[in-house]
Structures are given as C-alpha cells and as structure tokens.
Design a protein around this motif. Structure first.
Motif, PDB file in Angstrom:
ATOM      1  N   LEU A 198       0.824  -1.206   0.000  1.00  0.00           N
ATOM      2  CA  LEU A 198       0.000   0.000   0.000  1.00  0.00           C
ATOM      3  C   LEU A 198       0.863   1.263   0.000  1.00  0.00           C
ATOM      4  CD1 LEU A 198      -2.845  -1.005   2.493  1.00  0.00           C
ATOM      5  CD2 LEU A 198      -2.912  -0.951  -0.009  1.00  0.00           C
ATOM      6  N   LYS A 199       1.967   1.231   0.766  1.00  0.00           N
ATOM      7  CA  LYS A 199       2.857   2.380   0.780  1.00  0.00           C
ATOM      8  C   LYS A 199       3.478   2.597  -0.590  1.00  0.00           C
ATOM      9  CE  LYS A 199       6.955   4.231   3.100  1.00  0.00           C
ATOM     10  NZ  LYS A 199       8.006   3.976   4.126  1.00  0.00           N
ATOM     11  N   PHE A 200       3.876   1.502  -1.219  1.00  0.00           N
ATOM     12  CA  PHE A 200       4.461   1.583  -2.560  1.00  0.00           C
ATOM     13  C   PHE A 200       3.471   2.181  -3.554  1.00  0.00           C
ATOM     14  CE2 PHE A 200       4.733  -0.590  -6.704  1.00  0.00           C
ATOM     15  CZ  PHE A 200       5.960  -0.105  -7.136  1.00  0.00           C
ATOM     16  N   LEU A 201       2.229   1.707  -3.554  1.00  0.00           N
ATOM     17  CA  LEU A 201       1.220   2.210  -4.469  1.00  0.00           C
ATOM     18  C   LEU A 201       0.861   3.661  -4.163  1.00  0.00           C
ATOM     19  CD1 LEU A 201      -1.157  -0.884  -4.720  1.00  0.00           C
ATOM     20  CD2 LEU A 201       0.542  -0.121  -6.387  1.00  0.00           C
ATOM     21  N   ALA A 202       0.843   4.019  -2.864  1.00  0.00           N
ATOM     22  CA  ALA A 202       0.531   5.407  -2.494  1.00  0.00           C
ATOM     23  C   ALA A 202       1.598   6.365  -3.015  1.00  0.00           C
ATOM     24  CB  ALA A 202       0.406   5.522  -0.977  1.00  0.00           C
ATOM     25  N   LEU A 203       2.868   5.976  -2.891  1.00  0.00           N
ATOM     26  CA  LEU A 203       3.947   6.816  -3.402  1.00  0.00           C
ATOM     27  C   LEU A 203       3.860   6.947  -4.918  1.00  0.00           C
ATOM     28  CD1 LEU A 203       6.935   5.534  -1.226  1.00  0.00           C
ATOM     29  CD2 LEU A 203       5.728   7.722  -1.025  1.00  0.00           C
ATOM     30  N   ARG A 204       3.522   5.855  -5.569  1.00  0.00           N
ATOM     31  CA  ARG A 204       3.338   5.909  -7.021  1.00  0.00           C
ATOM     32  C   ARG A 204       2.194   6.846  -7.394  1.00  0.00           C
ATOM     33  NH1 ARG A 204       6.843   3.624 -10.922  1.00  0.00           N
ATOM     34  NH2 ARG A 204       7.976   1.918  -9.948  1.00  0.00           N
ATOM     35  N   GLY A 205       1.103   6.770  -6.634  1.00  0.00           N
ATOM     36  CA  GLY A 205      -0.042   7.616  -6.907  1.00  0.00           C
ATOM     37  C   GLY A 205       0.295   9.092  -6.783  1.00  0.00           C
ATOM     38  N   VAL A 206       1.061   9.450  -5.764  1.00  0.00           N
ATOM     39  CA  VAL A 206       1.485  10.848  -5.604  1.00  0.00           C
ATOM     40  C   VAL A 206       2.344  11.283  -6.786  1.00  0.00           C
ATOM     41  CG1 VAL A 206       2.862  12.415  -4.192  1.00  0.00           C
ATOM     42  CG2 VAL A 206       1.323  10.780  -3.094  1.00  0.00           C
ATOM     43  N   ARG A 207       3.224  10.401  -7.217  1.00  0.00           N
ATOM     44  CA  ARG A 207       4.091  10.725  -8.352  1.00  0.00           C
ATOM     45  C   ARG A 207       3.276  10.952  -9.626  1.00  0.00           C
ATOM     46  NH1 ARG A 207       8.884   6.622  -9.371  1.00  0.00           N
ATOM     47  NH2 ARG A 207       9.293   7.359  -7.247  1.00  0.00           N
ATOM     48  N   TYR A 208       2.295  10.090  -9.862  1.00  0.00           N
ATOM     49  CA  TYR A 208       1.473  10.254 -11.060  1.00  0.00           C
ATOM     50  C   TYR A 208       0.605  11.509 -10.975  1.00  0.00           C
ATOM     51  CZ  TYR A 208       2.821   5.441 -12.123  1.00  0.00           C
ATOM     52  OH  TYR A 208       3.542   4.305 -12.401  1.00  0.00           O
ATOM     53  N   ALA A 209       0.160  11.862  -9.767  1.00  0.00           N
ATOM     54  CA  ALA A 209      -0.638  13.078  -9.604  1.00  0.00           C
ATOM     55  C   ALA A 209       0.183  14.316  -9.946  1.00  0.00           C
ATOM     56  CB  ALA A 209      -1.171  13.161  -8.170  1.00  0.00           C
ATOM     57  N   VAL A 210       1.417  14.339  -9.497  1.00  0.00           N
ATOM     58  CA  VAL A 210       2.297  15.475  -9.810  1.00  0.00           C
ATOM     59  C   VAL A 210       2.561  15.539 -11.315  1.00  0.00           C
ATOM     60  CG1 VAL A 210       4.599  16.431  -9.454  1.00  0.00           C
ATOM     61  CG2 VAL A 210       3.345  15.473  -7.528  1.00  0.00           C
ATOM     62  N   MET A 211       2.814  14.391 -11.930  1.00  0.00           N
ATOM     63  CA  MET A 211       3.048  14.355 -13.374  1.00  0.00           C
ATOM     64  C   MET A 211       1.821  14.827 -14.143  1.00  0.00           C
ATOM     65  SD  MET A 211       5.111  10.733 -13.641  1.00  0.00           S
ATOM     66  CE  MET A 211       4.943  10.698 -15.414  1.00  0.00           C
ATOM     67  N   THR A 212       0.640  14.410 -13.698  1.00  0.00           N
ATOM     68  CA  THR A 212      -0.598  14.824 -14.365  1.00  0.00           C
ATOM     69  C   THR A 212      -0.783  16.327 -14.285  1.00  0.00           C
ATOM     70  OG1 THR A 212      -1.663  12.706 -13.910  1.00  0.00           O
ATOM     71  CG2 THR A 212      -3.107  14.577 -14.358  1.00  0.00           C
ATOM     72  N   PHE A 213      -0.540  16.889 -13.108  1.00  0.00           N
ATOM     73  CA  PHE A 213      -0.674  18.341 -12.941  1.00  0.00           C
ATOM     74  C   PHE A 213       0.309  19.083 -13.848  1.00  0.00           C
ATOM     75  CE2 PHE A 213       0.725  22.282 -10.877  1.00  0.00           C
ATOM     76  CZ  PHE A 213      -0.487  22.955 -10.785  1.00  0.00           C
ATOM     77  N   ALA A 214       1.560  18.611 -13.911  1.00  0.00           N
ATOM     78  CA  ALA A 214       2.571  19.287 -14.720  1.00  0.00           C
ATOM     79  C   ALA A 214       2.238  19.216 -16.206  1.00  0.00           C
ATOM     80  CB  ALA A 214       3.950  18.677 -14.448  1.00  0.00           C
ATOM     81  N   VAL A 215       1.849  18.027 -16.673  1.00  0.00           N
ATOM     82  CA  VAL A 215       1.552  17.857 -18.097  1.00  0.00           C
ATOM     83  C   VAL A 215       0.319  18.661 -18.494  1.00  0.00           C
ATOM     84  CG1 VAL A 215       0.816  16.188 -19.846  1.00  0.00           C
ATOM     85  CG2 VAL A 215       2.654  15.602 -18.260  1.00  0.00           C
ATOM     86  N   THR A 216      -0.721  18.642 -17.668  1.00  0.00           N
ATOM     87  CA  THR A 216      -1.936  19.383 -17.984  1.00  0.00           C
ATOM     88  C   THR A 216      -1.677  20.880 -17.984  1.00  0.00           C
ATOM     89  OG1 THR A 216      -3.216  17.625 -16.912  1.00  0.00           O
ATOM     90  CG2 THR A 216      -4.361  19.681 -17.387  1.00  0.00           C
ATOM     91  N   SER A 217      -0.905  21.367 -17.025  1.00  0.00           N
ATOM     92  CA  SER A 217      -0.582  22.797 -16.977  1.00  0.00           C
ATOM     93  C   SER A 217       0.211  23.214 -18.207  1.00  0.00           C
ATOM     94  CB  SER A 217       0.201  23.111 -15.701  1.00  0.00           C
ATOM     95  OG  SER A 217      -0.564  22.837 -14.556  1.00  0.00           O
ATOM     96  N   LEU A 218       1.193  22.395 -18.574  1.00  0.00           N
ATOM     97  CA  LEU A 218       1.989  22.697 -19.765  1.00  0.00           C
ATOM     98  C   LEU A 218       1.117  22.694 -21.013  1.00  0.00           C
ATOM     99  CD1 LEU A 218       4.757  23.218 -21.037  1.00  0.00           C
ATOM    100  CD2 LEU A 218       5.093  20.747 -21.153  1.00  0.00           C
ATOM    101  N   ALA A 219       0.189  21.735 -21.095  1.00  0.00           N
ATOM    102  CA  ALA A 219      -0.709  21.676 -22.252  1.00  0.00           C
ATOM    103  C   ALA A 219      -1.562  22.933 -22.347  1.00  0.00           C
ATOM    104  CB  ALA A 219      -1.592  20.437 -22.149  1.00  0.00           C
TER     105      ALA A 219
END
Length: 331
Positions: free
Chosen positions: A2-23
């Motif tokens: 669960l900790k591993f998946l939670a850390l992954r989820g945070v990473r993907y959330a940050v990536m999503t925010f960055a890509v969407t903002s850049l778009a």
C-alpha cells in the motif's frame, strides 16, 4: 504494498498536474480561438464591431485577449480547483457537460474490448509458449502478426462488412454497424437488446485486432523462462512441464507483461478515433479532433488531462500486479 502504491499515486498526480498545466499554456499561446469565434459568429459588416463582439465572447470564455498566458492560466486553474469548472467551448457549451457525454460513449465502446484484449492476449501467449512450434502456437502467432500489419481502418471495415453479410444472410437486422443506439426504443429489455446489437460489432473488431501485441509479448517473455534453471529444478522435484511453467515460469514472465498494461490501457481508451469514425460513435476521440480543429483551448486541455488520468490508472494497475507477482517490489 500500500505504501508503494501510495507513493506511485502521488508521483502520477504530480506528473498529471505538470503535463496538464503545460498543455494549457501551450494551447493558450498557440491556438487562435479569436479567428474561430469570428467564423462562428459569421463575421460582420463592420470589422471593428465584429472584433469587439469576438473579444467580449472570449472574455466570457475566460480567454480574455487582454491577459497574457499566465494570467489566463491562473483564472483557468482557479476555476478547476474551486469549482471543478473546466471552462466553456467556443460555441458556449460547458466542457464539463460535453466531456461527460463523450467520455461515457467512449467508455462504452472500449471497456469490454480492453478487458477482452488483455485477457485473451495473455491466455493465448501462455498457450502458445507452452506448445512451442506446435500447430496451436504457429496458428495463434501467425494470426497475431497478421493483425499487426493490417491497417486499423481496413480491419474494422472487414468486420463491419462481415456483420452486414450476417444481416443479409439472416434476412433481418441482427447487428448494427454504425451508431451506438436507436432512436425511439422503449422498455428496459428492448433498450438492452438494441445496445447489444450496436455494441457487438465494434467490440468484436477492436478485440480481434487488438490482442496481438499482448499475445506476442507474453509468449516471448514466457519462452525466456521455460528452460531456465529454476524451472528445470522444479521439474526435478517431480512437477510436470505444465505444472513447472504454471507455478514458476508464468509468475516471473508476467512481470514485464504487467508493466506493458500501463501502455495498453491508455492506448485503447484514447486511441479510439478510428473506431469512432468507422462505426460512427460520437465519442471522445471525434470530439477531441473537432476541438483541435476549432482551436478549443479548454476542451483540448481536458482531453489531455483525461489521457494522463487513464495512463496513471493503467500504470497503477501494472504496479499492483507487479507487486503481487514480484515480492521485491513490495520493498
């Protein structure tokens, strides 16, 4: 896990925010919605009056021409964070409403096909590897390579033509080859039958011509391990070849297959433009093409955000399955 998946989820959330903002910043900088709005409004006798009307419309769409890209971005981001408002389209519609309609249509089109593609592809890959160079292996692998070289529109048209032939042979309308529903159908059962008649042909087409890469990759990954030392050791303990493959080689070979799911799911969900065009489903792909053509900043960025979310979901599923079959990932 669960900790591993939670850390992954945070990473993907940050990536999503960055890509969407850049778009958004790229779209608001390079798109020209003013010219598109002028066409929609029919121009005008007085160019200055027409231009003033267009600029007023842009302000109502939160695309104030007097603001720079960063100022527009802040207005757009504030609307999302405070009201989950993704803005409006040049025709005055709300992106939230139109997006919800289109994504539901596309989800109906791709959901079952996505599941079937992954399940059938993996099962056929295991079947082919366990029977290497036999008829089943050669036939399934040959078919997968064949479907990979057939252009997608041609493949879908072949299935569409096959459905038309079935209708003609039966002398009645069994399958619908275009559209996603009929107008005026009443009753829950009749609506279900109508939906199935519209849904079957595109689902069969996307499945038959979609599992190839999954089948070939799973076959190759499994073949890399069927003769490994740990499999031979397992057979020396008394297990049959099939048992050793199922209990040991298959578990290890599924790790890279699970990782490929991260790319299979978004490709199927966001790459449905051809299916929507051939089968006349007015879903997210068709809507996205129209948004790009119309220089629709808000709709185009919403589609980019959706693509990021779908990729994140696929990647999370891949991480989950990988953590199940590979204990080292849990560390």
């Amino acid at each position: 896990m669960l900790k591993f998946l939670a850390l992954r989820g945070v990473r993907y959330a940050v990536m999503t925010f960055a890509v969407t903002s850049l778009a958004y910043l790229m779209a608001v900088s390079f798109f020209n919605p003013e010219a598109q709005l002028a066409d929609i409004m029919g121009g005008g006798v007085d160019p200055e009056v027409s231009r003033a009307n267009v600029q007023d419309s842009l302000r109502r769409l939160d695309l104030d021409p007097d603001q720079n890209a960063l100022q527009r971005y802040w207005v757009w981001l504030t609307g999302i964070l405070t009201q989950w408002d993704w803005g409006r389209t040049p025709n005055g519609g709300y992106v939230n409403d139109e997006f919800a309609i289109r994504v539901w249509i596309s989800t109906q089109l791709t959901l079952v096909a996505t599941v079937l593609t992954m399940v059938i592809g993996i099962l056929l890959g295991v079947y082919a590897a366990a029977r290497q160079y036999r008829f089943g292996d050669r036939a399934s692998t040959w078919y997968s390579y064949f479907t990979m070289i057939v252009p997608v529109p041609v493949a879908y048209l072949l299935v569409q033509r096959g459905a038309i032939w079935v209708n003609e042979a039966a002398g009645q309308q069994i399958f619908y080859v275009t559209g996603f529903r009929s107008i005026g159908v009443e009753g829950a059962w009749n609506q279900f039958v109508d939906m199935a008649a519209h849904y079957t042909v595109p689902t069969v087409a996307m499945t038959l011509f979609g599992w190839a890469s999954m089948q070939i990759s799973q076959r190759q990954y499994l073949l890399d391990f069927v003769n490994a030392d740990f499999v031979r050791t397992a057979r020396a303990t008394g297990l049959t070849r099939s048992q050793a493959i199922r209990k040991h080689a298959l578990r290890v070979s599924f790790v890279p297959t699970a990782q490929s799911i991260a790319f299979t799911i978004p490709a199927l969900f966001t790459g449905t433009v051809m299916a929507e065009m051939v089968f006349n489903w007015d879903g997210l792909g068709s809507w996205g093409l129209r948004a790009l053509h119309a220089h629709d900043v808000n709709a185009s960025v919403a589609i980019v955000f959706y693509g990021c979310i779908i990729f994140a979901i696929g990647a999370m599923l891949a991480d989950f399955f990988t953590s199940l079959v590979d204990p080292r990932v849990r560390l």
